[in-house]
Design a protein around this motif. Structure first.
Motif: not given
Length: 295
Positions: A57-59, A64-69, A103-110, A153-156
């Protein structure tokens, strides 16, 4: 003179409260631990404890946050430095946030797949089902906890990127986004990404194999777009190519930014209803298989 003495009667040990007295009624055992009827709240607490205590979860959410921001701010800075007041036109100034979310959506899918499929790999699912025999309750609790976490997390992340990009482009003379554009670029896209992750969770419950389910989901996201690009030179497959472009997940995410890949197909809030329908169907299938198969 005899020294034999009759045996002294021994005091019998006091019988415990739960032991029935001879000829009396059996009172039953009163446990010092309060007995309460389990409900969905207990399953939610259990699933929240599990999802917040594993490293995946942390990774995944951290990446995801790193890629999006990171990608959002980088592209916003590059575009703002070369933007002209007329560049935005009638388009959505917040469209640049799409690249990081793709790109971040791949992390959420995982993470969605791992939330269910990893328990079958480790055998933890047996403990889960023993503690909560109601399989529907377990699946519902996993879905609620994951969807809430992914949405928040996505909203933030998307809101932070949207505010930063709007500020950069406004300084460059580009028009500010409207209220509807703000809502779709934050709440709308967050709902879509969270539902996409929830759909992945349900696919993981059906497949019961982390690597297989992740491969299927990444293929579902990327394959239609890649196949459509390879069909560009074939005139006989124009309709198929257009359909793949219109209903590919990247295109549907772009629709929420009012910047679809084609001029036809889903529009407005249609992508959200499409992914919601897919998720409902996947939930029904996952529930049916969960009730039918052994753990």
């Amino acid at each position: 003179m005899s020294t034999h003495q009759p045996p002294m009667p021994q005091a019998s040990a006091a019988a415990p409260d739960w032991q029935a007295a001879p000829g009396g009624p059996f009172p039953g055992y009163n446990s010092p631990i309060p007995i309460v009827r389990t409900h969905l709240g207990h399953a939610l607490a259990s699933e929240w404890t599990k999802i917040k205590s594993v490293r995946s979860t942390v990774w995944t959410l951290g990446m995801f946050v790193l890629l999006v921001i990171g990608i959002g701010l980088l592209i916003g800075t590059l575009v703002a430095s070369h933007a002209e007041p007329s560049d935005s036109g009638d388009g959505n100034p917040l469209t640049l946030g799409l690249f990081g979310l793709l790109l971040g959506s791949v992390c959420v899918i995982t993470l969605g797949v791992l939330t269910t499929a990893s328990e079958y790999g480790t055998g933890m699912i047996r403990t889960t089902m023993t503690a909560c025999p109601s399989r529907a309750r377990v699946l519902t609790a996993k879905a609620i906890v994951f969807f809430t976490l992914a949405f928040v997390v996505t909203l933030a992340a998307s809101s932070l990127v949207a505010m930063a990009q709007a500020s950069m482009l406004q300084d460059a003379g580009v028009r500010p986004p409207s209220g509807a554009e703000w809502f779709k670029a934050t709440v709308g896209i967050s709902l879509y990404v969270a539902l996409l992750g929830l759909f992945s969770l349900l696919v993981g419950s059906v497949i019961r194999h982390s690597a297989g389910a992740i491969t299927i989901m990444i293929g579902l996201v990327l394959a239609p777009l890649v196949i459509a690009l390879f069909m560009a030179g074939s005139s006989s497959l124009v309709n198929v190519r257009e359909w793949l472009l219109e209903y590919s997940i990247p295109s549907q995410m772009a629709v929420l930014y009012a910047n679809p890949l084609t001029g036809s197909g889903p529009s407005g809030w249609d992508p959200l209803w499409i992914i919601l329908g897919m998720t409902v169907v996947a939930y029904a299938g996952a529930y049916a298989l969960l009730e039918k198969r052994d753990v």
